[in-house]
Design a protein around this motif. Structure first.
Motif, PDB file in Angstrom:
ATOM      1  N   ASN A 170      22.549  22.567  75.827  1.00 47.98           N
ATOM      2  CA  ASN A 170      23.028  21.790  76.963  1.00 47.98           C
ATOM      3  C   ASN A 170      21.901  21.415  77.919  1.00 47.98           C
ATOM      4  N   MET A 171      20.991  22.324  78.144  1.00 43.90           N
ATOM      5  CA  MET A 171      19.857  22.020  79.019  1.00 43.90           C
ATOM      6  C   MET A 171      18.978  20.943  78.391  1.00 43.90           C
ATOM      7  N   ASP A 172      18.809  20.991  77.085  1.00 39.87           N
ATOM      8  CA  ASP A 172      18.001  20.002  76.387  1.00 39.87           C
ATOM      9  C   ASP A 172      18.592  18.601  76.547  1.00 39.87           C
ATOM     10  N   LEU A 173      19.898  18.527  76.579  1.00 38.03           N
ATOM     11  CA  LEU A 173      20.557  17.234  76.694  1.00 38.03           C
ATOM     12  C   LEU A 173      20.671  16.750  78.140  1.00 38.03           C
ATOM     13  N   TYR A 174      21.138  17.614  79.050  1.00 36.09           N
ATOM     14  CA  TYR A 174      21.536  17.164  80.378  1.00 36.09           C
ATOM     15  C   TYR A 174      20.520  17.424  81.490  1.00 36.09           C
ATOM     16  N   TYR A 175      19.683  18.417  81.362  1.00 37.10           N
ATOM     17  CA  TYR A 175      18.833  18.836  82.465  1.00 37.10           C
ATOM     18  C   TYR A 175      17.901  17.701  82.897  1.00 37.10           C
ATOM     19  N   TYR A 176      17.820  17.490  84.194  1.00 33.43           N
ATOM     20  CA  TYR A 176      17.010  16.385  84.726  1.00 33.43           C
ATOM     21  C   TYR A 176      15.544  16.524  84.317  1.00 33.43           C
ATOM     22  N   TRP A 177      15.038  17.743  84.277  1.00 34.33           N
ATOM     23  CA  TRP A 177      13.648  18.007  83.902  1.00 34.33           C
ATOM     24  C   TRP A 177      13.571  18.526  82.461  1.00 34.33           C
ATOM     25  N   ASN A 178      14.316  17.928  81.551  1.00 35.32           N
ATOM     26  CA  ASN A 178      14.394  18.481  80.193  1.00 35.32           C
ATOM     27  C   ASN A 178      13.069  18.416  79.439  1.00 35.32           C
ATOM     28  N   THR A 179      12.160  17.547  79.855  1.00 35.64           N
ATOM     29  CA  THR A 179      10.858  17.497  79.178  1.00 35.64           C
ATOM     30  C   THR A 179       9.944  18.641  79.596  1.00 35.64           C
ATOM     31  N   SER A 180      10.348  19.403  80.617  1.00 34.35           N
ATOM     32  CA  SER A 180       9.529  20.522  81.093  1.00 34.35           C
ATOM     33  C   SER A 180      10.092  21.874  80.670  1.00 34.35           C
ATOM     34  N   LEU A 181      11.109  21.884  79.830  1.00 34.39           N
ATOM     35  CA  LEU A 181      11.691  23.147  79.394  1.00 34.39           C
ATOM     36  C   LEU A 181      10.674  23.950  78.585  1.00 34.39           C
ATOM     37  N   PRO A 182      10.539  25.236  78.873  1.00 28.93           N
ATOM     38  CA  PRO A 182       9.548  26.060  78.159  1.00 28.93           C
ATOM     39  C   PRO A 182      10.013  26.374  76.738  1.00 28.93           C
ATOM     40  N   SER A 183       9.072  26.709  75.892  1.00 25.27           N
ATOM     41  CA  SER A 183       9.390  27.034  74.498  1.00 25.27           C
ATOM     42  C   SER A 183       9.208  28.510  74.179  1.00 25.27           C
ATOM     43  N   PRO A 189      21.638  36.292  79.449  1.00 21.74           N
ATOM     44  CA  PRO A 189      21.795  34.861  79.718  1.00 21.74           C
ATOM     45  C   PRO A 189      21.351  34.411  81.107  1.00 21.74           C
ATOM     46  N   GLU A 190      21.604  35.218  82.122  1.00 21.61           N
ATOM     47  CA  GLU A 190      21.176  34.834  83.466  1.00 21.61           C
ATOM     48  C   GLU A 190      19.660  34.725  83.539  1.00 21.61           C
ATOM     49  N   ASP A 191      18.961  35.715  82.965  1.00 18.06           N
ATOM     50  CA  ASP A 191      17.498  35.675  82.949  1.00 18.06           C
ATOM     51  C   ASP A 191      16.996  34.505  82.114  1.00 18.06           C
ATOM     52  N   PHE A 192      17.626  34.284  80.980  1.00 19.94           N
ATOM     53  CA  PHE A 192      17.250  33.196  80.091  1.00 19.94           C
ATOM     54  C   PHE A 192      17.346  31.854  80.817  1.00 19.94           C
ATOM     55  N   PHE A 193      18.472  31.638  81.500  1.00 17.80           N
ATOM     56  CA  PHE A 193      18.699  30.367  82.192  1.00 17.80           C
ATOM     57  C   PHE A 193      17.649  30.123  83.269  1.00 17.80           C
ATOM     58  N   TYR A 194      17.413  31.115  84.129  1.00 16.01           N
ATOM     59  CA  TYR A 194      16.470  30.912  85.228  1.00 16.01           C
ATOM     60  C   TYR A 194      15.031  30.773  84.746  1.00 16.01           C
ATOM     61  N   ASP A 195      14.736  31.354  83.573  1.00 17.40           N
ATOM     62  CA  ASP A 195      13.401  31.173  83.001  1.00 17.40           C
ATOM     63  C   ASP A 195      13.187  29.744  82.498  1.00 17.40           C
ATOM     64  N   LEU A 196      14.273  29.018  82.289  1.00 19.06           N
ATOM     65  CA  LEU A 196      14.161  27.638  81.813  1.00 19.06           C
ATOM     66  C   LEU A 196      13.874  26.637  82.923  1.00 19.06           C
ATOM     67  N   LEU A 197      14.149  27.002  84.177  1.00 17.42           N
ATOM     68  CA  LEU A 197      14.174  26.023  85.249  1.00 17.42           C
ATOM     69  C   LEU A 197      12.789  25.514  85.637  1.00 17.42           C
ATOM     70  N   TYR A 198      12.763  24.262  86.014  1.00 19.33           N
ATOM     71  CA  TYR A 198      11.554  23.612  86.532  1.00 19.33           C
ATOM     72  C   TYR A 198      11.126  24.315  87.818  1.00 19.33           C
ATOM     73  N   SER A 199       9.837  24.349  88.084  1.00 18.03           N
ATOM     74  CA  SER A 199       9.306  25.164  89.187  1.00 18.03           C
ATOM     75  C   SER A 199       9.872  24.786  90.551  1.00 18.03           C
ATOM     76  N   SER A 200      10.211  23.515  90.757  1.00 11.31           N
ATOM     77  CA  SER A 200      10.721  23.095  92.069  1.00 11.31           C
ATOM     78  C   SER A 200      12.239  22.959  92.093  1.00 11.31           C
ATOM     79  N   ASP A 201      12.908  23.470  91.073  1.00 11.73           N
ATOM     80  CA  ASP A 201      14.367  23.422  91.023  1.00 11.73           C
ATOM     81  C   ASP A 201      14.939  24.664  91.694  1.00 11.73           C
TER      82      ASP A 201
END
Length: 473
Positions: free
Chosen positions: A54-67, A75-87
């Motif tokens: 879902n983040m790959d599809l919808y997230y505004y900063w999807n090109t900055s998602l870490p690999s 899941p909570e830790d996983f989600f917040y680790d995905l977020l763009y630095s200024s989000d």
């Protein structure tokens, strides 16, 4: 704009149709490094894989998602680790049902909204009541706007415990304090407040003030929610119809404690307030910009006039046909509150009185699994868009600047509608030329620092719900 609810299977279909796949996968779906004997790890991987897609599809900063994030993380830790630095806006919850209930307007609640504060030389935290819902347990017990809470269940609030104590479900006992000469003193007054299911109409007060022969409407609006079957949009129509029948020519909308909410509610309010000519002709209200993949998908499949790319003003028989509007704001006025103010600017004289707003020009969608039964109870609310008004105004990082700066001093809070309230008094003075109360152009510096109300700001970040079926059709 349609209200939305995301469905996991439809999300995957849209992912393929929109051609949103990256050259590199967001995360590895391999479980080779996971402990296959751990039920918790396997369960986390199911949820996290869903989050990742879902983040790959919808997230505004999807090109900055870490690999380099692990699918076996909580899941909570996983989600917040995905977020763009200024989000600072996207969030996740493990109780999707409760979040959805809140957007219906019927929810288990104590019935009051607090501001949190502390003095600079202390770790002790206090709550000041912004408002109380009529009919709630808090209201019945006698809690009122401006009351100070020092203890919950006999425990003093501090910077470490205040949010956990406040956000307890079910109910608790509160001990009040009294503000005297720059200090807060504990009193013997206590209230036992219980959580009950309430229908929380976001218009908590409205009235007409006649000053110097001018009829001025006043509306306190605390959240942008539509309610089940548009319950609160209909209520909004009824309020505006009543004000219109009383012949108001000016209106003050109090958004001091409104953190935002649903886009359709913002559109509805703006259509009631804008000049009738702008509403009836369907003038542009706001435009939306998504990540490149989703933006191009909407353009390719729906064209530039897609409802997913813009929102217009709408005809409404209860439109007040105003040429100017007054808004009362604080730093707690965010998201959809700012959208309405910004969106109306091109069409009428908008006067903002109070403090600079929060500064959020992004929109978020609620995404959760609606399978029967659902595979999990998590919901994510990621930033998916940035909005601008019809003139392209956006990126107001420091909030919207008021025309008249007045701080909201809750230690001296007046009941809503009291014309000696400095903000309301200032609006009345602007309208009538008469001084009716303490309308200081600049009020004294607050004696305390405000702390974040995470519950309110998280919910306020949500500006809509996207139904992939609507997109695919």
């Amino acid at each position: 704009m349609k209200k939305l609810v995301l469905h996991a299977t439809l999300i995957i279909s849209l992912l393929a149709i929109a051609s949103c796949a990256k050259d590199d996968d967001l995360v590895s779906t391999s479980t080779e490094t996971a402990d296959t004997t751990s039920i918790a790890s396997e369960s986390n991987a199911v949820v996290n894989d869903w989050i990742a897609e879902n983040m790959d599809l919808y997230y505004y900063w999807n090109t900055s998602l870490p690999s380099d994030v692990s699918l076996t993380d909580y899941p909570e830790d996983f989600f917040y680790d995905l977020l763009y630095s200024s989000d600072y806006f996207s969030f996740i919850t493990d109780d999707a049902a409760s979040l959805i209930d809140e957007f219906s307007g019927t929810t288990l609640a104590l019935g009051f909204s607090p501001a949190f504060g502390k003095f600079s030389d202390s770790d002790q935290v206090f709550m000041i009541v912004e408002y109380v819902y009529s009919g709630s347990s808090a209201f019945e017990q006698g809690l009122k706007r401006g009351d100070i809470i020092l203890k919950i269940n006999g425990e003093y609030l501090d910077t470490d415990n205040y949010y956990d104590l406040y956000s307890q479900t079910g109910g608790y006992s509160v001990t009040l304090g009294s503000y005297i000469d720059g200090s807060i003193y504990e009193t013997s007054t206590t209230y036992d407040i219980s959580a009950t299911y309430l229908v929380l109409d976001p218009i908590i007060d409205y009235e007409v003030k006649e000053v110097n022969g001018i009829k001025i409407g006043y509306v306190v609006y605390v959240e942008f929610i539509t309610g089940d079957n548009d319950l609160f949009l209909n209520s909004m129509d009824q309020v505006m119809a009543e004000l219109k029948s009383q012949g108001i020519t000016e209106l003050v909308v109090d958004l001091r404690y409104n953190p935002g909410g649903e886009l359709t509610a913002a559109q509805h309010l703006a259509s009631l307030l804008a000049p009738a000519s702008a509403a009836s002709s369907g003038e542009a209200f706001v435009t939306f910009n998504y990540n490149d993949d989703l933006q191009n998908y909407f353009l390719r499949t729906e064209g530039s006039n897609s409802d997913n790319l813009k929102m217009t003003l709408e005809t409404n028989s209860n439109n007040l046909n105003l040429s100017r509007i007054f808004f009362l704001t604080t730093n707690g006025s965010a998201s959809a509150s700012e959208l309405v103010i910004n969106g109306l600017e091109p069409y009428m004289d908008v006067v903002v009185i109070g403090e600079p707003t929060y500064g959020k020009y992004y929109g978020s969608y609620v995404i959760y699994d609606t399978d029967t039964p659902p595979a999990h109870n998590w919901a994510i609310v990621p930033v998916v868009m940035k909005y601008a008004n019809s003139l392209g105004v956006t990126d107001f990082v420091n909030g919207l600047t008021p025309d008249v700066y007045i701080e909201d001093d809750l230690f001296s809070a007046k009941e809503f509608g009291n014309i000696t309230d400095p903000m309301l008094a200032s609006a009345i003075e602007q309208i009538t030329g008469l001084s009716v109360g303490n309308a200081r152009a600049v009020s004294p510096q607050k004696s305390y620092n405000t702390l974040l109300n995470k519950t309110k700001m998280a919910k306020g970040n949500v500006m809509g719900v996207l139904n992939p079926a609507d997109i695919l059709n």
